[in-house]
Design an enzyme around this catalytic site. Structure first.
Site, PDB file in Angstrom:
ATOM      1  N   HIS A 122       0.797  -1.232   0.000  1.00  0.00           N
ATOM      2  CA  HIS A 122       0.000   0.000   0.000  1.00  0.00           C
ATOM      3  C   HIS A 122       0.824   1.274   0.000  1.00  0.00           C
ATOM      4  O   HIS A 122       0.280   2.360  -0.177  1.00  0.00           O
ATOM      5  CB  HIS A 122      -0.949   0.024   1.210  1.00  0.00           C
ATOM      6  CG  HIS A 122      -0.258   0.397   2.484  1.00  0.00           C
ATOM      7  ND1 HIS A 122       0.509  -0.485   3.191  1.00  0.00           N
ATOM      8  CD2 HIS A 122      -0.187   1.571   3.158  1.00  0.00           C
ATOM      9  CE1 HIS A 122       1.012   0.121   4.251  1.00  0.00           C
ATOM     10  NE2 HIS A 122       0.609   1.364   4.266  1.00  0.00           N
TER      11      HIS A 122
HETATM   12  C1  UD1 Z   1      -2.016   5.994   5.322  1.00  0.00           C
HETATM   13  C2  UD1 Z   1      -0.711   6.528   5.915  1.00  0.00           C
HETATM   14  C3  UD1 Z   1       0.321   5.420   5.973  1.00  0.00           C
HETATM   15  C4  UD1 Z   1      -0.230   4.184   6.668  1.00  0.00           C
HETATM   16  C5  UD1 Z   1      -1.533   3.770   6.002  1.00  0.00           C
HETATM   17  C6  UD1 Z   1      -2.142   2.578   6.706  1.00  0.00           C
HETATM   18  C7  UD1 Z   1      -0.204   8.908   5.420  1.00  0.00           C
HETATM   19  C8  UD1 Z   1       0.627   9.825   4.608  1.00  0.00           C
HETATM   20  N1  UD1 Z   1      -0.140   7.595   5.083  1.00  0.00           N
HETATM   21  O1  UD1 Z   1      -1.753   5.633   3.965  1.00  0.00           O
HETATM   22  O2  UD1 Z   1       1.441   5.875   6.707  1.00  0.00           O
HETATM   23  O3  UD1 Z   1       0.715   3.147   6.565  1.00  0.00           O
HETATM   24  O4  UD1 Z   1      -2.453   4.880   6.062  1.00  0.00           O
HETATM   25  O5  UD1 Z   1      -3.193   2.044   5.989  1.00  0.00           O
HETATM   26  O6  UD1 Z   1      -0.886   9.335   6.327  1.00  0.00           O
HETATM   27  N2  UD1 Z   1      -8.779   5.149   0.563  1.00  0.00           N
HETATM   28  C9  UD1 Z   1     -10.038   4.601   0.489  1.00  0.00           C
HETATM   29  N3  UD1 Z   1     -10.738   4.428   1.658  1.00  0.00           N
HETATM   30  C10 UD1 Z   1     -10.234   4.794   2.868  1.00  0.00           C
HETATM   31  C11 UD1 Z   1      -8.966   5.357   2.920  1.00  0.00           C
HETATM   32  C12 UD1 Z   1      -8.246   5.527   1.776  1.00  0.00           C
HETATM   33  O7  UD1 Z   1     -10.514   4.253  -0.571  1.00  0.00           O
HETATM   34  O8  UD1 Z   1     -10.926   4.581   3.884  1.00  0.00           O
HETATM   35  C13 UD1 Z   1      -7.986   5.276  -0.671  1.00  0.00           C
HETATM   36  C14 UD1 Z   1      -8.218   6.573  -1.417  1.00  0.00           C
HETATM   37  O9  UD1 Z   1      -8.032   6.295  -2.778  1.00  0.00           O
HETATM   38  C15 UD1 Z   1      -7.067   7.433  -0.908  1.00  0.00           C
HETATM   39  C16 UD1 Z   1      -5.958   6.419  -0.781  1.00  0.00           C
HETATM   40  O10 UD1 Z   1      -6.613   5.221  -0.354  1.00  0.00           O
HETATM   41  O11 UD1 Z   1      -6.745   8.470  -1.782  1.00  0.00           O
HETATM   42  C17 UD1 Z   1      -4.867   6.798   0.181  1.00  0.00           C
HETATM   43  O12 UD1 Z   1      -5.402   7.042   1.481  1.00  0.00           O
HETATM   44  P1  UD1 Z   1      -4.564   7.945   2.534  1.00  0.00           P
HETATM   45  O13 UD1 Z   1      -5.298   8.029   3.814  1.00  0.00           O
HETATM   46  O14 UD1 Z   1      -4.137   9.214   1.897  1.00  0.00           O
HETATM   47  O15 UD1 Z   1      -3.228   7.155   2.735  1.00  0.00           O
HETATM   48  P2  UD1 Z   1      -2.936   5.571   2.918  1.00  0.00           P
HETATM   49  O16 UD1 Z   1      -2.350   5.073   1.656  1.00  0.00           O
HETATM   50  O17 UD1 Z   1      -4.117   4.866   3.483  1.00  0.00           O
END
Ligand code: UD1
Length: 364
Positions: free
Chosen positions: A208
């Protein structure tokens, strides 16, 4: 002294750490306000951890959702101001290294509220990782640094932060060992993606991190390497992976790979316990594999948890496609080493220690 502690959480790994902290604060008679930023909003990444790990429902939900780093971090900060002003806790507790962590620390510091950082002092020394920015900035903003390991204490000392640092052990050990014991006491077939037989050898994989998912060529080559393995791979896909694979036109479900949704915590522990090994870029899962005695192959150039590398329990393979098929297969499917692992992450009572230190160091 009875404290009022306000925890700021928002992403899946923070909920895992919140579980033992919430229990320890309650056991020591402290008031605990839980603020969920909404960084993670899918039930798979959030709700199932509250219900599965017995965490009280959040008192406040900020509902910020996804966005670029600036948008997400800024949205958490602006939503937090009135909450922190209203609650004025004895401690604001922030967890790990996500955008929610940094936003919480900065908001609290600006309101002159004492901040404690749980899982302080981890370093990858890779300044391209958003997590590295978040953890370094949070450590330097916080008043109390709760470090899980000796190595973390050394990093903090090297940055002039020794006086604010206390080694507590790692709260993830508390939750992982407790859940392992309950899974072993009541064994059931692990919930694996369709097409994977839990009676036969399989690997558990997750992917991820931005550095692995955001570049199409990099992601494509990592999925090729998983697909080429001779053992079925249960790829428990974070929504970020699913979203990026779709954008890049990369098919995940092919060759050895079978795709499933992220699992609740106990189901993940059961899946790892039933597996031959783990392939991941997650920090939490590297440690869980170590604690559950399964070999881990980490698809990164470095790890914040170097203790897992001792004795070959974890191996860094940043570019599996460059290893050659035979070496890649041999590494990813290697048996568990016999080397003793020691207890570098503590004895499973870190949350108790954290609650006691918060009481001891409160400004009063
Ligand atoms: C975040 C943390 C990372 C952690 C990870 C655990 C930051 C910079 N990164 O990464 O350190 O290891 O969480 O999982 O804070 N999305 C969904 N549903 C959700 C959440 C996210 O569909 O409930 C998708 C969206 O496309 C979003 C992408 O995942 O744009 C990234 O989500 P984001 O919260 O920005 O970062 P993570 O990759 O989850």
């Amino acid at each position: 002294m009875n404290l009022k502690v306000l925890s700021i959480v928002g992403a899946r790994p923070q909920l895992v750490k919140l579980a033992p902290i919430a229990a320890a604060l309650a056991a020591q008679g402290h008031r605990h306000v839980i603020v969920h930023t909404g960084q993670h909003y899918d039930a798979d990444l959030s709700d199932v951890f509250f219900s599965g790990l017995g965490i009280p429902d959040p008192d406040v939900h900020l509902g910020v959702g996804s966005g670029s780093h600036g948008v997400q971090t800024g949205a958490v900060m602006s939503a937090l101001d009135p909450i922190l002003e209203r609650e004025r806790p004895d401690w604001v507790l922030v967890y790990g290294d996500t955008n929610s962590t940094l936003a919480g620390a900065v908001s609290a510091v600006k309101l002159h509220l004492p901040v404690a950082h749980l899982e302080a002092g981890l370093r990858s020394f890779n300044r391209r990782m958003p997590e590295e920015h978040n953890r370094v900035l949070t450590d330097h903003a916080a008043d109390l640094l709760l470090a899980p390991t000796e190595e973390a204490m050394r990093h903090l000392a090297a940055e002039g932060l020794a006086e604010r640092s206390v080694r507590t052990g790692d709260v993830m050990v508390d939750v992982c060992l407790r859940v392992r014991d309950s899974v072993l006491a009541d064994p059931a077939a692990p919930a694996l993606p369709d097409g994977i037989d839990s009676e036969q050898p399989y690997l558990v994989a997750t992917l991820h991190r931005a550095e692995n998912t955001d570049d199409a060529a990099r992601l494509g080559s990592l999925v090729d390497s998983l697909a080429d393995l001779p053992v079925p791979v249960a790829l428990l896909a974070h929504p970020r992976l699913v979203a990026r694979a779709e954008t890049h036109g990369i098919k995940l479900d092919r060759g050895a790979v079978r795709v499933g949704r992220p699992l609740p915590y106990a189901a993940m522990v059961a899946a790892v316990l039933g597996s031959r090994g783990v392939i991941t870029d997650s920090g939490g899962l590297q440690k869980e594999a170590f604690l559950l005695e399964r070999p881990c192959t980490t698809l990164r150039t470095e790890t914040e948890w170097p203790e897992t590398l001792a004795g070959g329990w974890n191996e860094l393979v940043p570019h599996p496609g460059e290893l050659g098929a035979a070496r890649w297969t041999a590494t990813a499917t290697r048996p568990a080493p016999e080397a003793p692992r020691g207890t570098p992450y503590g004895d499973g009572r870190a949350a108790e220690a954290v609650a006691a230190i918060l009481a001891e160091r409160a400004r009063g």
